[in-house]
Design an enzyme around this catalytic site. Structure first.
Site, mmCIF file in Angstrom:
data_model
loop_
_atom_site.group_PDB
_atom_site.id
_atom_site.type_symbol
_atom_site.label_atom_id
_atom_site.label_comp_id
_atom_site.label_asym_id
_atom_site.label_seq_id
_atom_site.Cartn_x
_atom_site.Cartn_y
_atom_site.Cartn_z
ATOM 1 N N ASN A 14 24.926 -105.864 -26.203
ATOM 2 C CA ASN A 14 26.267 -105.988 -25.618
ATOM 3 C C ASN A 14 26.083 -106.115 -24.106
ATOM 4 O OD1 ASN A 14 28.855 -105.714 -24.678
ATOM 5 N ND2 ASN A 14 29.133 -103.602 -25.383
ATOM 6 N N LYS A 16 28.231 -106.669 -21.915
ATOM 7 C CA LYS A 16 29.401 -106.188 -21.162
ATOM 8 C C LYS A 16 29.774 -107.221 -20.088
ATOM 9 C CE LYS A 16 28.256 -101.519 -22.483
ATOM 10 N NZ LYS A 16 28.260 -100.088 -22.172
ATOM 11 N N HIS A 104 35.506 -101.102 -28.667
ATOM 12 C CA HIS A 104 34.511 -100.415 -27.824
ATOM 13 C C HIS A 104 35.230 -99.331 -27.023
ATOM 14 C CE1 HIS A 104 31.474 -99.618 -24.834
ATOM 15 N NE2 HIS A 104 30.609 -100.204 -25.634
ATOM 16 N N GLU A 106 34.970 -98.507 -24.075
ATOM 17 C CA GLU A 106 35.403 -98.959 -22.748
ATOM 18 C C GLU A 106 36.746 -99.679 -22.836
ATOM 19 O OE1 GLU A 106 31.775 -100.979 -21.717
ATOM 20 O OE2 GLU A 106 30.760 -99.036 -21.539
ATOM 21 N N GLU A 176 29.073 -94.723 -31.259
ATOM 22 C CA GLU A 176 28.679 -94.633 -29.859
ATOM 23 C C GLU A 176 29.354 -93.419 -29.220
ATOM 24 O OE1 GLU A 176 27.375 -98.738 -28.220
ATOM 25 O OE2 GLU A 176 29.527 -98.582 -27.975
ATOM 26 N N GLY A 182 25.600 -95.420 -21.159
ATOM 27 C CA GLY A 182 25.259 -95.686 -19.763
ATOM 28 C C GLY A 182 24.856 -94.453 -18.981
ATOM 29 N N SER A 222 22.665 -95.442 -24.576
ATOM 30 C CA SER A 222 21.382 -95.250 -23.881
ATOM 31 C C SER A 222 20.162 -95.531 -24.764
ATOM 32 C CB SER A 222 21.305 -93.855 -23.251
ATOM 33 O OG SER A 222 22.340 -93.702 -22.285
HETATM 34 P P1 13P Z 1 24.210 -98.347 -22.914
HETATM 35 O O1 13P Z 1 23.110 -98.814 -23.856
HETATM 36 O O2 13P Z 1 24.133 -98.973 -21.564
HETATM 37 O O3 13P Z 1 24.303 -96.867 -22.903
HETATM 38 O O4 13P Z 1 25.581 -98.897 -23.550
HETATM 39 C C1 13P Z 1 25.860 -98.644 -24.867
HETATM 40 C C2 13P Z 1 27.041 -99.443 -25.258
HETATM 41 O O5 13P Z 1 28.153 -99.164 -24.837
HETATM 42 C C3 13P Z 1 26.814 -100.600 -26.117
HETATM 43 O O6 13P Z 1 28.021 -101.110 -26.584
#
Ligand code: 13P
Length: 260
Positions: A14, A16, A104, A106, A176, A182, A222
């Site tokens: 992903n 982002k 997601h 976010e 997640e 992150g 992560s």
């Molecule tokens: P990270 O791998 O940067 O922690 O992000 C995970 C994520 O949100 C994947 O959709």
């Protein structure tokens, strides 16, 4: 009798809101140089760049006959209409997108997406012939308050409510935990494995046991080349949704080749 669906490992990058379309072309090419045919036999690899890079990445995948799947990070559930700034399922399907991430955290936290919206999006993805990757996960406060399981089960039930068992059986659910995204702080592999088992059991009890055998459950938060193996060792974890580490072709290739 219908056989048990095959759950091939699925590793999704992903990206982002990162990479222009020119950078995306370089990233996908670099990634392809680092993987071999046998890697794709073992793992289904999907990259999900921003909308503005989908056409460019699709063109490279087709021209170079790469075995990556193409993913999108979001969509609107309507086919067309007065929805300024939105992208429809038909538009994505026409670009040979095969997976779409929906719900997601976010988007749930930053853009007000509810379980009901996520459920509509997941169904729109399936109706357009693509596969949803439905994201769920608890906050740190919820985990520390002992509510993680209840929160995740309720998100799973409500977010999948509009998928029929057949569509659900070929979908993915990404667990997640929000506090692991992150942050460099992952869930313990045992905890991720336990939650993946709970998610599968929820699908089995609330939707269908057939769907629960086919649906792929991913861990996200992560994930990197050093920890992927520990998550993949859990029987109910079928893959990973990778953020930061998917932006570096070396790291992402090492994650895909987790068994090496
Ligand atoms: P990270 O791998 O940067 O922690 O992000 C995970 C994520 O949100 C994947 O959709």
């Amino acid at each position: 009798m219908v056989g048990v669906p095959d759950r091939k490992s699925l590793i999704v990058g992903n990206w982002k809101m990162n990479a222009t379309h020119l950078e995306a072309i370089q990233m996908i090419q670099k990634l392809s140089y680092r993987l071999e045919a046998k890697d794709y036999d073992r793992v289904e690899v999907v990259v999900a760049p921003p909308f503005t890079s989908l056409r460019s990445v699709q063109t490279v995948i087709e021209a170079d006959r790469l075995w990556f799947g193409l993913g999108a990070q979001n969509l609107h559930w309507e086919e067309s209409g007065a929805f300024t700034g939105e992208i429809s399922p038909v538009m994505l399907a026409k670009l040979s997108v095969d997976h779409v991430i929906v719900g997601h955290s976010e988007r749930r936290q930053g853009f007000g997406e509810t379980d009901e919206m996520v459920a509509k999006k997941a169904r729109a993805v399936a109706n357009a012939g693509m596969r949803p990757i439905v994201c769920v996960g608890e906050t740190l406060e919820q985990r520390e308050g002992g509510e993680a399981e209840q929160v995740v089960v309720s998100q799973v039930v409500a977010s999948l409510a509009r998928l029929d068992p057949e569509a659900l059986g070929s979908s993915a659910i990404a667990y997640e935990p929000i506090w692991a995204i992150g942050t460099g702080r992952t869930a313990l592999p045992d905890d991720a494995g336990t939650m993946a088992g709970i998610i599968r059991e929820t699908v089995s009890n609330k939707v269908s046991s057939y769907a629960s055998e086919g649906v792929r459950i991913l861990y996200g938060g992560s994930v990197n080349a050093a920890n992927i193996k520990d998550f993949m060792a859990k029987s109910d974890v079928d893959g990973a949704l990778v953020g930061g580490a998917s932006l570096d072709p070396d790291s992402f290739a090492a994650i895909v080749r987790y068994w090496v």
